[in-house]
Design an enzyme around this catalytic site. Structure first.
Site, short mmCIF file in Angstrom:
data_model
loop_
_atom_site.label_atom_id
_atom_site.label_comp_id
_atom_site.label_asym_id
_atom_site.label_seq_id
_atom_site.Cartn_x
_atom_site.Cartn_y
_atom_site.Cartn_z
N HIS A 16 0.68 -1.15 0.08
CA HIS A 16 0.07 0.13 0.10
C HIS A 16 0.55 1.10 -0.16
CE1 HIS A 16 0.10 1.14 4.38
NE2 HIS A 16 0.51 -0.23 4.47
N ASP B 7 6.32 1.96 5.99
CA ASP B 7 5.13 1.31 6.16
C ASP B 7 4.05 2.09 5.38
OD1 ASP B 7 2.64 0.13 6.64
OD2 ASP B 7 2.45 0.75 8.66
N GLU C 24 -5.15 1.24 2.69
CA GLU C 24 -4.80 0.14 3.75
C GLU C 24 -4.80 0.49 5.12
OE1 GLU C 24 -2.52 -2.49 6.41
OE2 GLU C 24 -2.27 -0.38 5.90
N GLU C 25 -4.27 1.88 5.31
CA GLU C 25 -4.23 2.50 6.76
C GLU C 25 -5.55 2.77 7.21
OE1 GLU C 25 -1.59 2.67 8.47
OE2 GLU C 25 -0.24 2.54 7.19
N ASP D 103 3.98 -6.07 3.29
CA ASP D 103 3.68 -5.10 4.31
C ASP D 103 4.69 -5.12 5.45
OD1 ASP D 103 2.57 -2.78 5.61
OD2 ASP D 103 0.58 -3.43 5.17
N HIS E 115 4.86 3.44 12.64
CA HIS E 115 3.77 4.52 12.56
C HIS E 115 4.42 5.66 13.26
CE1 HIS E 115 -0.29 2.46 11.81
NE2 HIS E 115 0.60 2.15 11.02
#
Length: 349
Positions: free
Chosen positions: A71, A188, A222-223, A243, A323
């Site tokens: 993603h 990510d 995706e998030e 991922d 994150h």
């Protein structure tokens, strides 16, 4: 497998991607960037109604398909309110903690296409004024954006063209160190998108014949939980999400190998596919770790929840400080790329 991969080209893909703002819901330019590269190397693709990119390389067997996904959308924010001071209150896009972006430079993207820079700060940052600044809870009410423009009121900020609903992206601060680390926000999952773009290039340059028609889905939501649960061809029997691997206390994953996920918060991934990936790693001298990610879900698990009758798996480079300001090593990227390349040339499970 590893000898077919080019470290410099792979890192350049990732650096190019992290430089493009793409919070979930605002990823069109990143998708367009991927599309331009695929046109250069001669890989066919289409853009879905929801904005994802689906590239396809025809294989010998056109009745049974594989799909791999990564993603390009990232964490970010949206302007929730313009305060009387002219500063901005935010609402999150994706799941992160406010302390992970406190002090970060950001960009506000207006509906008219203008951009303004700013800094994400705690309202009570000044320790010479606020005695309890270190104890204040970081949340939507305490965090604000200080805009790098001369604004002292809500009206002056509005006159810039900034309004509620404008996207806010975080400065990635991408760096590659001499010791082989790449550190940046949004590895990510732009690290994995870079891997898939590089793998498609390797397949084309080396005229590699794939046993099955293989789709590469660059997803854009995706998030927020639904990036890869559509645009799956009826012929797809295996679905591999690429991922980030989660690093922390109690985890097997590290920054130097490919992580193969056995289970995340959605439940176990397909056992036979997981074992197949382990055997491919052993056969091709790929350093790997099998791991469980306790607070995690992927596009593959989203597809399962959507009801698709597929074999699903999850692999990826080990990413430290997920994150937040993330980091991985080139060896992890290469091992992940090598496993992807071995997988798309292998038999179905």
């Amino acid at each position: 497998m590893k000898n077919l991969l080019n470290e410099k080209e792979l890192l350049n893909h990732i650096k190019d991607l992290t430089a493009i703002p793409s919070p979930s819901g605002y990823a069109e330019e990143a998708i367009a960037h991927a599309g331009r590269f695929l046109e250069e190397i001669g890989v066919e693709y289409k853009i879905a109604n929801k904005g994802a990119l689906i590239a396809t390389i025809q294989g010998k067997d056109t009745n049974r398909h594989r799909l791999l996904t990564a993603h390009v959308d990232t964490l970010g924010a949206i302007v929730k309110e313009i305060k009387s001071s002219g500063r901005l209150k935010l609402t999150m896009v994706g799941g992160f903690h406010w302390n992970a972006v406190e002090g970060e430079y950001c960009t506000i993207h207006t509906a008219e296409g203008k951009t303004y820079t700013g800094t994400i700060l705690l309202h009570q940052t000044a320790v010479h004024v606020y005695r309890n600044s270190g104890e204040v809870k970081r949340d939507e009410d305490s965090i604000e954006v200080r805009i790098d423009e001369v604004v002292k009121s809500k009206e002056e900020t509005e006159n810039l063209g900034i309004s509620v609903g404008d996207f806010v992206s975080f400065n990635p601060r991408t760096e590659v160190t001499e010791s082989g680390f790449i550190k940046s926000r949004h590895l990510d999952d732009k690290a994995s998108v870079g891997i898939l773009l590089h793998i498609m290039d390797v397949v084309k340059k080396n005229s590699i014949d794939l046993p099955y028609t293989t789709h590469f889905l660059i997803s854009n939501n995706e998030e927020i939980g639904f990036g890869g649960n559509s645009n799956i061809t009826p012929e797809t029997v295996e679905y591999l999400a690429v991922d980030m691997g989660a690093i922390g206390d109690g985890q097997a994953t590290d920054e130097y190998s490919v992580s193969i996920c056995a289970k995340d918060s959605s439940g176990p991934y397909h056992y036979r596919l997981r074992q197949h990936l382990v055997e491919l790693s052993k056969t091709h001298d790929i350093d790997y770790r099998v791991d469980i990610y306790p607070y995690y879900s992927s596009d593959a698990s989203a597809a399962i929840r959507a009801g698709y009758d597929i074999v699903h798996g999850l692999i990826g480079p080990g990413i430290d400080a997920s994150h937040a300001y993330e980091r991985t090593h080139i060896s992890s990227l290469i091992d992940t790329g090598a496993l992807v390349l071995a997988y798309i040339q292998s038999d179905l499970v």
